[in-house]
Structure formats: structure tokens, C-alpha cells
Design an enzyme around this catalytic site. Structure first.
Site, mmCIF file in Angstrom:
data_model
loop_
_atom_site.group_PDB
_atom_site.id
_atom_site.type_symbol
_atom_site.label_atom_id
_atom_site.label_comp_id
_atom_site.label_asym_id
_atom_site.label_seq_id
_atom_site.Cartn_x
_atom_site.Cartn_y
_atom_site.Cartn_z
ATOM 1 N N GLY A 131 7.253 4.324 8.540
ATOM 2 C CA GLY A 131 6.443 5.299 8.713
ATOM 3 C C GLY A 131 6.586 5.819 10.179
ATOM 4 O O GLY A 131 7.621 5.853 10.850
ATOM 5 N N SER A 132 5.519 6.495 10.836
ATOM 6 C CA SER A 132 5.630 6.953 12.106
ATOM 7 C C SER A 132 5.836 5.874 13.237
ATOM 8 O O SER A 132 5.105 4.964 13.183
ATOM 9 C CB SER A 132 4.399 8.118 12.618
ATOM 10 O OG SER A 132 3.272 7.209 12.741
ATOM 11 N N THR A 133 6.398 6.316 14.124
ATOM 12 C CA THR A 133 6.630 5.422 15.565
ATOM 13 C C THR A 133 5.167 5.362 16.105
ATOM 14 O O THR A 133 5.054 3.994 16.509
ATOM 15 C CB THR A 133 7.390 6.147 16.717
ATOM 16 O OG1 THR A 133 8.761 6.089 15.951
ATOM 17 C CG2 THR A 133 7.815 5.199 17.600
ATOM 18 N N GLU A 134 4.307 5.875 15.988
ATOM 19 C CA GLU A 134 2.887 6.046 16.612
ATOM 20 C C GLU A 134 2.503 4.861 15.923
ATOM 21 O O GLU A 134 1.614 3.997 16.342
ATOM 22 C CB GLU A 134 2.272 7.166 16.434
ATOM 23 C CG GLU A 134 1.079 7.448 17.252
ATOM 24 C CD GLU A 134 0.305 8.638 16.520
ATOM 25 O OE1 GLU A 134 -0.992 8.674 16.640
ATOM 26 O OE2 GLU A 134 0.865 9.694 16.257
ATOM 27 N N GLY A 145 3.649 2.361 13.796
ATOM 28 C CA GLY A 145 4.447 1.289 14.303
ATOM 29 C C GLY A 145 3.845 0.512 15.417
ATOM 30 O O GLY A 145 3.873 -0.686 15.446
ATOM 31 N N GLU A 178 9.913 14.869 16.054
ATOM 32 C CA GLU A 178 10.392 14.679 14.625
ATOM 33 C C GLU A 178 9.490 15.853 13.941
ATOM 34 O O GLU A 178 8.478 15.757 13.932
ATOM 35 C CB GLU A 178 9.950 13.177 14.186
ATOM 36 C CG GLU A 178 10.682 13.092 12.793
ATOM 37 C CD GLU A 178 10.383 11.684 12.083
ATOM 38 O OE1 GLU A 178 9.472 10.966 12.516
ATOM 39 O OE2 GLU A 178 11.423 11.259 11.444
ATOM 40 N N LYS A 234 0.787 -1.043 -0.146
ATOM 41 C CA LYS A 234 -0.105 -0.010 -0.074
ATOM 42 C C LYS A 234 0.832 1.321 -0.024
ATOM 43 O O LYS A 234 1.550 1.485 0.941
ATOM 44 C CB LYS A 234 -0.779 -0.058 1.105
ATOM 45 C CG LYS A 234 -1.970 1.097 1.136
ATOM 46 C CD LYS A 234 -2.563 1.698 2.415
ATOM 47 C CE LYS A 234 -1.801 2.592 3.039
ATOM 48 N NZ LYS A 234 -1.740 3.959 2.544
ATOM 49 N N GLU A 244 10.490 0.668 10.109
ATOM 50 C CA GLU A 244 11.267 1.468 10.022
ATOM 51 C C GLU A 244 10.804 2.851 10.438
ATOM 52 O O GLU A 244 9.737 3.168 9.659
ATOM 53 C CB GLU A 244 11.931 1.623 8.632
ATOM 54 C CG GLU A 244 12.872 0.546 7.953
ATOM 55 C CD GLU A 244 14.037 0.351 8.623
ATOM 56 O OE1 GLU A 244 14.465 1.290 9.272
ATOM 57 O OE2 GLU A 244 14.815 -0.397 8.062
ATOM 58 N N CYS A 304 13.376 10.256 7.370
ATOM 59 C CA CYS A 304 13.201 9.880 8.713
ATOM 60 C C CYS A 304 14.658 9.867 9.500
ATOM 61 O O CYS A 304 14.758 9.930 10.733
ATOM 62 C CB CYS A 304 12.564 8.594 8.886
ATOM 63 S SG CYS A 304 13.479 7.425 7.586
#
Lengths: 297, 477
Positions: free
Chosen positions: B235-238, B240, B388, B183, B257, B291
Site C-alpha cells: 500500500g502507501s508509503t505513509e 507503511g 505518486e 484484510k 511493498e 505502484c
């Protein structure tokens, strides 16, 4: 421990029983909670009271493990190998005590228990030999398309929480602990609930070898009670769920997600620890660091 | 300093072969999705570029089934040498269509054409070349003889490097024998759909690669699909963390990542002019939508003033504007939402007492742009030092001793990348050892190569992409 474990002498003698405690930061404290629980042999007879560690003990152990990390991860691989080999020497010296405990806890005949203890010592030696090879085997020189020198080295992840196998009290325990510290991590280990005695005897071995305080911390008690605190602790970098109660595992993984911990998932059933280990246990709790520098004059 | 005027040098938009509408790619066919079509926008003008079909949860199921069939019947059992040849074909086709892909990427993402042309597209091709050669050599990867693929891989990628992140995900997955459902990001789906056309030209068996445009809900449906064996997310840590929670207890494999807040450390003996170039590249490359961007500059106190002056002078020369202009250094911010986030965090920098400096460069009258910005007198507790920003905003902190530099650099839950600038080799190696980050660039920044593993420590995620270490993510070992 009961006198059945002391080799028989002609005159009856009351044995000096051991009080099992925790192992945190190189010391042997009782649980902060003051609680103990009864450990029985395979036939239900009393073996000892083990310390029933609390949430506070988990936190103390994590603090000790973090404190020990800089020194242990910064030691040379050669030095770590020497220290681990020294542990194997000490294990060999305590052979009989381990055989007796494995027999009592696991209900095994002496021949089988002896074989397991011998294999445990050999396993420790195997991992002692890995400390200065893992970087060669998993590291790399990267042939990048440009005027740069690029290389990749494995480094330890940090503080690892380990839920030790529930069945195999010694060989399983060593098979999960040794790879974690061989790569330079420090560990907080929760022992088998029903069979915790070899864990604390191993702690005595570790304490009297040259392993720096804090590198290994061992808690006895209830994994159901202790595991969630390890899984959610923000200063724990990795979690080995091998001995975690199955019903708790999804919850522990969810808790571990909040700090992106490295998680080694539990196998469906406890592995056959007598098999030669794969590299997965060494690989799970390392990071790969890639360093770049320009090449030029 | 003399200034040189540049005549406009725009790349031709026609090269993108832009079509009014795009379909999703499932089981080897371009089909209309049953989700609500989305309109993808050129961030440099805010004009609609094209309408793109999107997937619904039903389409996710169809795509996963197609990938499963392709895995079971064709791809999973194909000899590695044959798989490799498909990857070589794809690599060549990316090169053949590189101009088209670069212009399309620049249009859809807002990145300068010179970056799309010189970095994104060639590096994407390089990833397929590198991994093509692995397909029949996996026995030598160090994970034991005959390592097996995992099966169907669900892959969700971000909008900052749409084609490059696709290559990072798809190349190793296919090389190892997995099939994929990918996606792309909601705001940048176009190059992924041209890549689907490349799969057609390569005669890749149907179902091996499936591309499903859509928003976050489709990504969530994809990673949660019960017949997926592996999830890879950038993508974002959140998000993830959310994916990790979704997969908890399923035993499915996962690599992440995630975000970063990289420290770029400049010691007093650093080659300052070279460092200035590296700092600029570290934070303004791709509008700072990176990132591993060097968003925290740590300068030794004794050279801070001198470096900052040089930095301002250099940054003022950056040309911000039309991404399709070959002389543009900084392009457009990818979306309104992202621009709002950059503005919000910069305002927090002002509010918390940092000193803002903004490049005097002219900005286009329309489109989504943000002038290169430097905050000095930044404290570690400020939001601009911790969060970030993902934009062209640099936070400058100072230090006195090497130990302090490393301590400040590591004072973050992230650990993706770091930079070190010094002429002293032993100090570079000392710092590189102590920095808790997956990539350390010394006297350089933002270097990528398919042979060099890339990935994070701590909350920047786990798993590596690239090199031998990257193969582990797609093998059952």
C-alpha cells in the site's frame, strides 16, 4: 595507553601513549565537539581518553560514507575481495596490539585474547571471500513464463549505520562491520562505549590498507547520544541495532521508519561471536534487483 | 489514420455470480462480522454491487486465534508435500473459476475485463502453482536445512489488484507453513471472499486462511495484534511507515511493498514505436493504479518531440469506458476519493506550469473516469514529478546525457521500478546497474512472474515477493 601494555624491558621507560581519535572519510579528526571520555580497563585503571563524537561528527561521517558509496559499490567484487583480504593481512600484522587491547578492555587472559584476535582475522578473511560469491548464492536466473530474459542480482542498500556490540570489542566489531562492506555498502559505525580502543586501532588498519576513504567511518562516544541521529538521518539506508541500548531500541526503530530504513534488530543478548556466522548479516543490507529484457530476433 | 468503430462487446455480468451480500471468512466458516457492513460499489456506474460484512477489533482477535490454532495443530506441522497439494488444488480452482473471478474483479475494481481476464486471474493462479512446488522443497531455498515458518501472518493488501495481491501474499505464506489473516481493501473485498469459497472447495483446514473485510482501522488492529508473528503490507508509503512504527520494539517480522514514482527512460536510439507501446502500457495499464507504473517519462531531448507526437497519436486511440467491454483499454477509477486525488495532482501540474495534453476520447456519462493525460515540460521540482499520482497521468521530462538520465531517474525517495529503452545492449546493462530500483524493465514494461522477485529499494519498501528471494519473508531465517 599505559605502559602495562608495552612488553617489559629491563630499564624503566615511559611509554608513548596513543591519542585515540575518530575515523571519518579516511582521516583521523578529533571530535568536532572537542569532548573526550575516559576509557578504563576491566579493573578501572585509566587506559586512554576516547573521542566523544557529536551529532555533527555523525553527519560528517554520513556525508563521507555517501561519498564513498559510488566507488565502493561500483568496484568489482574481485577488487573488493582483494581489498578486504589486504585488511586481513594488516590485521595479522597488528596482532599483538589487538591482543593487548582486547586483554586490557575485556579483562581476558592472554591465551583467550589471542584466540579472539586470531578468530577476528579469520572472520575478516571469511567475509573477504564472500564479495564475489554473494551474487551467485543469492542471485537468480528467473524462468519466467514468457519470451523474456529475467535475472535477479543482489546489490548493496547504501549507507549503513552500525551500533557495534558493547561487549566484544574486536571480534564482535568485525563480525558486524565486515558483512556490511563485503556486499558493497559503506558504513558509519559507533563503537562500544566502554571498549572503543580496538575500533580505533582497526580504523588505523583500514586507513593503511587499500580501503577507499569513506567506506568505513568509525565514531567513538555514547551510543545513547549518537544512535538517534543515525536512525533519523535521511541519507542512511540501513541500521544495525546490535549494540544499541535496549531501552532505546523501539524509539530507534520508530525513527528509522520515517525513511523506511532496513533494520537489523538486536538479539536479546549479545550473540556468541565465536560461532560461525549465518548469512543474515549479509542479506539484511542488500536489495534484490530484477532485470527483464525481451527475447527475440 | 483510418479509425475503426467497435461494436460494444460486453462480457456478461451474470458470470460474476454476484450475490446481494457477502460474509467474512473466519476459522473455515462464513460468518457475519460485528463491524458495520460496508457497501461495495461498481466504480464504472457508482451503483452498489453488494453488502459486505466487516470485522470489528473483536473479530480480528477471533481470526488471529483461529489462525494460531490452525498453525499449532495442523498447518505448521503438516509435511510440506501435503501443504503443497492444497496449494495445487487452490491454483486449479482459481483456473476453473477464472471467468467468474475476472468478471467480479472487473465489476468491483473498475479494471478492464481484458486485464482481469488475461493478467490478474492467470497470474494469481500461477503464484499458487509456483509456490505449491516450494512447499516440500524449502530445504533447497538456500536458507539452510529445515527452515521454519514464522507462525501467523497478518496481511493487508490494496485495491488495485485485489485477487493478484492476495495471491502474492497468501501463496508464499502457506507454502512456507504459515497461517494467514488477510484484510482486503475496503473498496474491493469481493474476489477475496470468493477466494475464501475456493479455500472451502479445496478443503483447506479451518483457520489456515481467514479473510476480514474492513477499513483502515481493521488493518491497523490486525497488524498491531500481539499474537501475530509477521506482517506483510502492500500500500502507501505513509501507511507503511506507520505500520513500522507500530511494530517497533516488538521483534515481529515485517515486509513492505510501498509506493513508487518510476522513471521510464527513452534513449535516442530506442525503437520508438515499441517504446510508445511500452510507455502506454507502463502508465495506462490498470488506469495507472500500479505502484510500479512508469509515471515519469524521461526522454532524450533529440527525440522528445517525435516521441511525444507518436505518443499523443497512440494514446488518443485508447478506448476509455465500460470495464466489462472486451474492447476497453482504460476502465474506471476505483473510488471517488482516488479520482479526487488524481484531479488535485493534475491541477497542481497546471498550476506549476506544466503543459497538459488530454486524450480526446469520449468518457461515459456516469461513473468514475479520468481521460488519459500527458504533462510535458515537467520539472523535477513539480508535484507531478515527485508524488505518486496513481492514475492515468504521465509526466514527461527530458535529458541530454545518459548520466543525466540516471541521475534524474534516481532523484526520488522511491525505488520500485524503472524502464530503459535503447537498442544498445551495453547501455541497457549500464543503466540497469545504475538505476536504484527493485525491478528494471528493458525494452518492455510491467512484466510480472511468480519466479521473478519483485520489491523496492529505499522508501518503496523492503522484502521481495516471488522467486526464492520471496520465501525469506515467510521463513524464520
Amino acid at each position: 595507553m599505559s605502559n602495562r601494555l608495552v612488553s617489559g624491558t629491563a630499564a624503566p621507560r615511559l611509554s608513548v601513549n596513543k591519542t585515540y581519535k575518530l575515523y571519518i572519510g579516511g582521516a583521523f579528526p578529533r571530535s568536532e565537539s572537542g569532548r573526550v571520555y575516559e576509557v578504563a580497563d576491566s579493573k578501572g585503571a585509566f587506559l586512554a581518553n576516547a573521542a566523544h563524537a557529536s551529532r555533527k561528527d555523525v553527519r560528517d561521517a554520513v556525508v563521507a560514507a555517501r561519498k564513498g558509496f559510488a566507488g565502493w559499490s561500483g568496484a568489482t567484487a574481485y577488487n573488493r575481495g582483494q581489498v578486504l583480504y589486504r585488511v586481513a593481512e594488516m590485521l595479522e600484522g597488528r596482532r599483538e596490539q589487538f591482543v593487548a587491547e582486547v586483554m586490557a578492555q575485556e579483562g581476558l587472559p592472554i591465551k583467550r585474547a589471542t584466540a579472539l584476535v586470531e578468530q577476528t582475522i579469520d572472520r575478516w578473511v571469511w567475509y573477504a571471500g564472500w564479495t564475489d560469491k554473494i551474487a551467485t548464492v543469492l542471485g537468480a536466473s528467473n524462468p519466467v513464463a514468457g519470451p523474456y530474459f529475467s535475472f535477479t542480482v543482489p546489490e548493496p542498500s547504501g549507507v549503513i549505520g552500525i551500533l557495534a556490540p558493547q561487549e566484544s570489542s574486536l571480534l564482535g566489531l568485525v563480525s558486524v562491520l565486515a558483512p556490511v562492506i563485503a556486499t558493497g555498502n559503506t558504513a558509519v559505525l559507533v563503537s562500544s562505549r566502554a571498549r572503543p580502543l580496538s575500533a580505533m586501532t582497526l580504523a588505523e588498519v583500514l586507513a593503511t590498507s587499500d580501503l577507499p576513504a569513506g567506506v568505513v567511518n568509525i565514531l567513538t562516544g555514547s551510543p545513547v547520544e549518537l544512535a538517534p541521529w543515525l536512525a533519523s538521518h535521511a541519507d542512511v539506508n540501513g541500521l544495525d541495532l546490535t549494540g544499541a541500548p535496549e531501552i532505546l531500541q523501539p524509539e530507534l526503530e520508530r525513527a528509522a521508519a520515517s525513511t523506511v530504513k532496513r533494520v537489523l534488530h538486536a538479539p536479546g543478548t549479545e550473540p556468541d561471536w565465536t560461532q560461525r556466522p549465518e548469512l543474515r548479516r549479509l542479506r539484511t543490507f542488500i536489495e534484490h534487483k530484477t532485470v527483464w529484457h525481451p527475447v527475440g530476433v | 489514420m483510418p479509425t475503426f468503430e467497435y461494436a460494444p462487446a460486453p462480457e456478461s455480468r451474470d458470470l460474476a455470480n454476484l450475490r446481494p451480500s457477502y460474509q467474512m471468512f473466519v476459522d473455515g466458516k462464513f460468518v457475519d462480522g460485528t463491524g458495520r457492513p460496508l457497501k461495495t460499489v461498481n466504480p464504472a456506474t457508482e451503483e452498489v454491487l453488494a453488502e459486505v460484512a466487516t470485522a470489528s477489533p473483536d473479530d480480528v482477535d477471533l481470526a488471529v486465534r483461529a489462525a494460531r490454532r490452525a498453525y499449532d495443530r495442523v498447518w505448521g506441522r503438516m509435511p510440506g508435500a501435503e501443504r503443497g497439494k492444497y496449494l495445487f488444488r487452490i491454483a486449479r480452482l482459481i483456473q476453473e473459476r477464472s471467468r467468474e473471478l475476472a468478471v467480479l474483479e472487473s465489476l468491483d475494481n473498475g479494471k478492464p475485463i481484458k486485464e482481469a481476464r488475461d493478467t490478474d486471474v492467470p497470474t494469481a493462479a500461477a503464484h499458487f502453482f509456483h509456490h505449491a512446488g516450494w512447499a516440500d522443497k524449502l530445504d533447497y531455498a538456500g536458507y539452510g536445512p529445515e527452515p521454519r515458518p514464522l507462525g501467523v501472518a497478518a496481511q493487508v493488501i490494496p485495491w488495485n489488484f485485489p485477487l493478484l495481491m492476495l495471491a502474492w501474499k497468501i501463496a508464499p505464506a502457506l507454502a512456507c507453513g504459515n497461517t494467514v489473516v488477510l484484510k482486503p481493501a475496503e473498496t474491493t473485498p469481493l474476489t477475496a471472499l470468493v477466494f475464501a469459497d475456493i479455500c472451502r472447495q479445496a478443503e483447506l483446514p479451518p483457520g489456515v486462511v481467514n479473510i476480514l473485510p474492513g477499513a483502515g482501522d481493521i488493518g491497523a488492529a490486525l497488524v498491531a495484534h500481539p499474537d501475530v508473528d509477521k506482517v506483510a503490507f502492500t500500500g502507501s508509503t505513509e501507511v507503511g511507515k506507520e505500520i513500522t512504527r507500530t511494530l517497533a520494539g516488538t521483534g515481529r517480522r515485517l515486509t513492505l511493498e510501498l509506493g513508487g514514482k518510476a522513471a521510464n527512460i527513452v534513449f535516442d536510439d530506442a525503437p520508438l514505436d515499441q517504446a510508445v507501446e511500452g510507455i502506454v502500457n507502463g502508465i495506462f495499464f490498470n488506469q495507472g493504479h500500479v505502484c510500479c507504473a512508469g509515471s515519469r517519462l524521461l526522454v532524450q531531448e533529440s527525440v522528445a518531440e517525435e516521441l511525444l507526437a507518436k505518443l499523443h497519436t497512440r494514446i488518443a486511440t485508447l478506448r476509455v469506458g465500460d470495464p466489462l467491454d472486451k474492447n476497453t483499454d482504460v476502465g474506471a477509477i476505483n473510488s471517488r476519493e482516488q479520482l479526487d486525488k488524481i484531479v488535485e495532482l493534475s491541477d497542481a501540474g497546471d498550476a506549476e506550469g506544466a503543459q497538459r495534453w488530454t486524450s480526446p476520447c469520449p468518457l461515459p456519462d456516469r461513473g468514475l473516469f479520468f481521460a488519459p493525460t500527458v504533462f510535458s515540460e515537467v520539472q523535477q521540482s513539480m508535484r507531478i514529478a515527485k508524488e505518486e499520482i496513481f492514475g492515468p497521468v504521465l509526466s514527461v521530462l527530458t535529458f541530454r546525457t545518459p548520466d543525466e538520465a540516471v541521475a534524474k531517474a534516481n532523484n526520488t525517495p522511491y525505488g520500485l521500478s524503472a524502464g530503459v529503452w535503447t537498442e544498445k545492449g551495453s547501455r541497457i546493462l549500464w543503466a540497469a546497474q545504475r538505476l536504484r530500483a527493485g525491478v528494471v524493465w528493458a525494452n518492455t514494461f510491467n512484466r510480472f512472474d511468480p519466479t521473478a522477485p519483485f520489491g523496492g529499494y529505499r522508501e518503496s519498501g523492503f522484502g521481495r515477493e516471488g522467486g526464492r528471494a520471496g520465501l525469506e519473508a515467510y521463513l524464520d531465517v
